[in-house]
Structures are given as C-alpha cells and as structure tokens.
Design an enzyme around this catalytic site. Sequence first.
Site, mmCIF file in Angstrom:
data_model
loop_
_atom_site.group_PDB
_atom_site.id
_atom_site.type_symbol
_atom_site.label_atom_id
_atom_site.label_comp_id
_atom_site.label_asym_id
_atom_site.label_seq_id
_atom_site.Cartn_x
_atom_site.Cartn_y
_atom_site.Cartn_z
ATOM 1 C CE LYS A 10 -9.961 22.241 16.049
ATOM 2 N NZ LYS A 10 -9.750 20.866 16.418
ATOM 3 C CE1 TYR A 50 -6.646 21.487 20.879
ATOM 4 C CE2 TYR A 50 -5.058 21.864 19.078
ATOM 5 C CZ TYR A 50 -6.228 21.929 19.523
ATOM 6 O OH TYR A 50 -7.430 22.138 18.810
ATOM 7 C CG PHE A 58 -4.395 12.432 18.780
ATOM 8 C CD1 PHE A 58 -4.692 14.070 19.318
ATOM 9 C CD2 PHE A 58 -4.877 11.735 19.878
ATOM 10 C CE1 PHE A 58 -5.442 14.399 20.228
ATOM 11 C CE2 PHE A 58 -5.780 12.128 20.677
ATOM 12 C CZ PHE A 58 -6.030 13.282 21.083
ATOM 13 N NE ARG A 86 -17.055 21.376 24.423
ATOM 14 C CZ ARG A 86 -15.974 20.511 24.163
ATOM 15 N NH1 ARG A 86 -14.710 21.343 23.691
ATOM 16 N NH2 ARG A 86 -15.613 19.483 24.608
ATOM 17 C CB THR A 92 -14.335 15.468 19.439
ATOM 18 O OG1 THR A 92 -14.653 15.985 20.670
ATOM 19 C CG2 THR A 92 -13.026 15.644 18.938
ATOM 20 C CG ASN A 113 -12.328 18.620 15.386
ATOM 21 O OD1 ASN A 113 -11.535 19.676 15.177
ATOM 22 N ND2 ASN A 113 -12.566 18.077 16.533
ATOM 23 C CG HIS A 116 -10.639 24.307 20.228
ATOM 24 N ND1 HIS A 116 -10.535 23.473 21.104
ATOM 25 C CD2 HIS A 116 -10.751 25.452 21.140
ATOM 26 C CE1 HIS A 116 -10.273 23.499 22.326
ATOM 27 N NE2 HIS A 116 -10.318 25.078 22.522
ATOM 28 C CD GLU A 127 -9.264 26.472 25.437
ATOM 29 O OE1 GLU A 127 -8.887 25.502 25.261
ATOM 30 O OE2 GLU A 127 -10.316 26.925 24.983
HETATM 31 P P1 CMP Z 1 -10.529 20.202 19.638
HETATM 32 O O1 CMP Z 1 -11.831 20.443 20.282
HETATM 33 O O2 CMP Z 1 -9.791 21.239 19.186
HETATM 34 O O3 CMP Z 1 -9.713 19.451 20.980
HETATM 35 C C1 CMP Z 1 -8.469 18.708 20.739
HETATM 36 C C2 CMP Z 1 -8.266 18.126 19.366
HETATM 37 O O4 CMP Z 1 -7.658 16.890 19.108
HETATM 38 C C3 CMP Z 1 -9.881 17.633 18.828
HETATM 39 O O5 CMP Z 1 -10.423 18.860 18.673
HETATM 40 C C4 CMP Z 1 -9.278 17.052 17.420
HETATM 41 O O6 CMP Z 1 -9.018 17.794 16.408
HETATM 42 C C5 CMP Z 1 -8.127 16.176 18.077
HETATM 43 N N1 CMP Z 1 -8.335 14.724 18.420
HETATM 44 C C6 CMP Z 1 -9.240 14.397 19.329
HETATM 45 N N2 CMP Z 1 -9.291 13.045 19.602
HETATM 46 C C7 CMP Z 1 -8.273 12.636 18.573
HETATM 47 C C8 CMP Z 1 -7.854 11.469 17.873
HETATM 48 N N3 CMP Z 1 -8.253 10.125 18.486
HETATM 49 N N4 CMP Z 1 -7.103 11.442 16.907
HETATM 50 C C9 CMP Z 1 -6.778 12.480 16.292
HETATM 51 N N5 CMP Z 1 -7.199 13.646 16.558
HETATM 52 C C10 CMP Z 1 -7.965 13.885 17.718
#
Ligand code: CMP
Length: 149
Positions: A10, A50, A58, A86, A92, A113, A116, A127
């Site tokens: 990211k 997404y 969010f 993973r 996450t 984070n 992905h 994907e």
């Molecule tokens: P990712 O693995 O890319 O999949 C969905 C993304 O949403 C996750 O990583 C985070 O970056 C984001 N995400 C998931 N839960 C939350 C949350 N509660 N608040 C903000 N961002 C979130």
Amino acid sequence: MAERTFVMIKPDGVGRRLVGECIKRFEQKGMKLVGLKLQILGEDVAKAHYDEHKERPFFGDLVSFITSGPTVQMVWEGPDAVAQVRKMNGATDCKKADMGTIRGDFGMSLQNNMIHASDSVETAVREIALYFNENELWSYAMPDDGWLQ
Ligand code: CMP
C-alpha cells in the site's frame, strides 16, 4: 498449476521504503514472483477491490488512502500460497500482529497496515484478474522448485 495469491504493498509501505523488505521475505520463504506492477490506483479499481467493505464506516477513508500514492501489485506462487502469505503479513491490526510478521515488525496502525493479501483462493482469482491480464503473468521453472514441495 501451483497456488497463486495477490499481494499489494500500500502507499504507506511504498512510502516507508518497505517494497524490497516485503519482496525479500516472500522470496526467502520460497515463493515465486509471477507478476509485478507499480501504479497509483484509480478510484474505480480501488472501490472494486474493496467492494466487500462498501457498507463499512471506514470505506471512504480506505479508498482515499489506497489511491493516495504509488502501490505495488504482485502475484506470488507456491504451495499453500494464500495462507502462507497471510501468515507472513500478520493480523490486520499491526498492533496485534505477531513479531516476525511484516505488520508486527513494521507497523502500528489498523488502517495503514502496509500490505494486503488475498484471504482465500477464490478471492485471489478475483483480485489477480482485477490487476493483471493473463499475458502479464509468467510461468517458469526455478532451480529449487523440487526442494520446495
Ligand atoms: P486489508 O487487508 O487491505 O483489507 C481491508 C482493509 O481495511 C484492511 O487491510 C485495513 O487497511 C482496513 N481496515 C480494516 N478494518 C478497519 C477498521 N476498523 N478501521 C479502519 N480501517 C480498517
């Protein structure tokens, strides 16, 4: 064909110069890189990626974050690739991710984070198709293929 998974570094991962670190870890594990791109995502692709989160509070922040700078798209291949990647990425929420994982070692945030990865083989198929044409993915032999089964 061996299992494939989709991985995206990211904007925070690229901005913190962690691209090489992530690639190094997947290579050292024994995964095979079969597709690679660097791009700033458009809003349409980000929303499609997404889509499962579109009702979450969010979602807007997630789309603006993922489109805010360069991202790296990769396809990695190997035995049990989806689950292995993973596990290597970690939970996450970086604060909850185990040390030794990418998120546990380098992050503090839930949203930002860094990386992905697909959560199932079915998601990986969807994907990968969102980001790569079939002729952008490469099948080739590696000298150590036989040692990684
Ligand atoms: P990712 O693995 O890319 O999949 C969905 C993304 O949403 C996750 O990583 C985070 O970056 C984001 N995400 C998931 N839960 C939350 C949350 N509660 N608040 C903000 N961002 C979130």
